[in-house]
Design an enzyme around this catalytic site. Structure first.
Site, mmCIF file in Angstrom:
data_model
loop_
_atom_site.group_PDB
_atom_site.id
_atom_site.type_symbol
_atom_site.label_atom_id
_atom_site.label_comp_id
_atom_site.label_asym_id
_atom_site.label_seq_id
_atom_site.Cartn_x
_atom_site.Cartn_y
_atom_site.Cartn_z
ATOM 1 N N SER A 38 0.822 -1.222 0.000
ATOM 2 C CA SER A 38 0.000 0.000 0.000
ATOM 3 C C SER A 38 0.851 1.265 0.000
ATOM 4 O O SER A 38 0.381 2.332 -0.381
ATOM 5 C CB SER A 38 -0.952 0.006 1.208
ATOM 6 O OG SER A 38 -0.218 -0.036 2.421
ATOM 7 N N GLY A 39 2.109 1.144 0.462
ATOM 8 C CA GLY A 39 2.999 2.307 0.466
ATOM 9 C C GLY A 39 3.434 2.775 1.839
ATOM 10 O O GLY A 39 4.002 3.859 1.976
ATOM 11 N N SER A 108 0.073 -4.612 10.653
ATOM 12 C CA SER A 108 -0.719 -4.615 11.901
ATOM 13 C C SER A 108 -2.207 -4.797 11.597
ATOM 14 O O SER A 108 -2.992 -3.867 11.758
ATOM 15 C CB SER A 108 -0.462 -3.344 12.724
ATOM 16 O OG SER A 108 -0.546 -2.161 11.962
#
Length: 199
Positions: A38-39, A108
Site C-alpha cells: 500500500s505504500g 498490523s
C-alpha cells in the site's frame, strides 16, 4: 518463556519532558497501517526525510527490518502477529520517552493490537495513519512478489488473501495511495501534524 519477577521500575534522571524541551519538539508515534504494497514504508521514509530536514529527531521502525532482528523468532500466525505488534509498541514507547518521533510501518492487521499500542501511550502520542489502497492495486504493484506467492499457496496466512485485514474505524488520517502520489501523501501528513501543533 517465564515471566519477569522481582523487578522494580527505575526512574530516569532525565525525563521525557526534559528531552522534548532540548529537542524543541513533541515526541509521538506515527503508526502506518495498511495492506502489503500500500505504500507504508515508502511514505514513512519520505516523511522521515522531511522531518529530518526540519531538524525533528525521528526514526523509522519497518516491519520487515524488525523481523530481521528483534522479532526474528516470530512467524505469521495470529498469535505471533499480536506479539510482533506488542513488542513494537513497547519499543515505540521507548522512542517517545527518548523525545523522538517514531514512524512505524507495519501491516498490523488487527484493530485490537493497534488499540493496545495506542493505550500504551498518552492521548497526544499516537497517530494512526491508514494507508488505504484497494487489494487489487496492491496486488498489481506487488513490489516483493508476495501476493503472487500467496496466490500460489507458497505463503500461508498472508494478509488480504488468506488472513484478514481489519481496516481502522477512526484513524487520525487516511492516505489513499491509489489516488495520490507519495509526495502528496507526505504533504497531507505534514499539514496534519502542523495543524495539531505537533511540528
Amino acid at each position: 518463556m517465564g515471566k519477569s519477577t522481582n523487578i522494580v521500575w527505575h526512574e530516569t534522571s532525565v525525563t521525557k519532558e526534559d528531552r522534548r524541551k532540548q529537542n524543541n519538539h513533541h515526541s509521538f508515534v506515527i503508526w502506518f497501517t495498511g495492506l502489503s504494497g500500500s505504500g507504508k514504508s515508502t511514505i514513512a521514509n519520505a516523511l522521515a526525510k522531511k522531518l529530518f530536514e526540519k531538524e525533528i529527531k525521528n526514526y523509522v521502525l519497518d516491519g520487515d527490518n524488525i523481523r530481521h532482528g528483534l522479532n526474528r523468532d516470530l512467524g505469521f500466525s495470529d498469535k505471533d502477529r499480536t506479539e510482533n505488534i506488542r513488542r513494537i509498541g513497547e519499543v515505540a514507547k521507548l522512542f517517545v520517552d527518548s523525545g523522538q518521533v517514531v514512524l512505524t510501518a507495519f501491516i498490523s492487521p488487527f484493530r485490537t493490537d493497534r488499540e493496545l499500542v495506542r493505550n500504551l501511550l498518552e492521548k497526544d502520542e499516537f497517530i494512526e495513519v491508514y494507508v488505504k489502497c484497494p487489494l487489487e492495486d496492491c496486488e498489481k504493484r506487488d513490489p516483493k512478489g508476495l501476493y503472487k506467492k500467496a496466490r500460489e499457496g507458497i505463503i500461508p496466512e498472508f494478509t488480504g488473501i488468506s488472513s484478514p485485514y481489519e481496516e481502522p474505524i477512526d484513524p487520525e488520517i487516511t492516505l489513499e495511495t491509489n489516488k495520490y502520489s507519495i509526495d502528496q501523501c507526505v504533504e497531507q501528513l505534514i499539514d496534519y501534524l502542523s495543524s495539531k501543533n505537533l511540528i
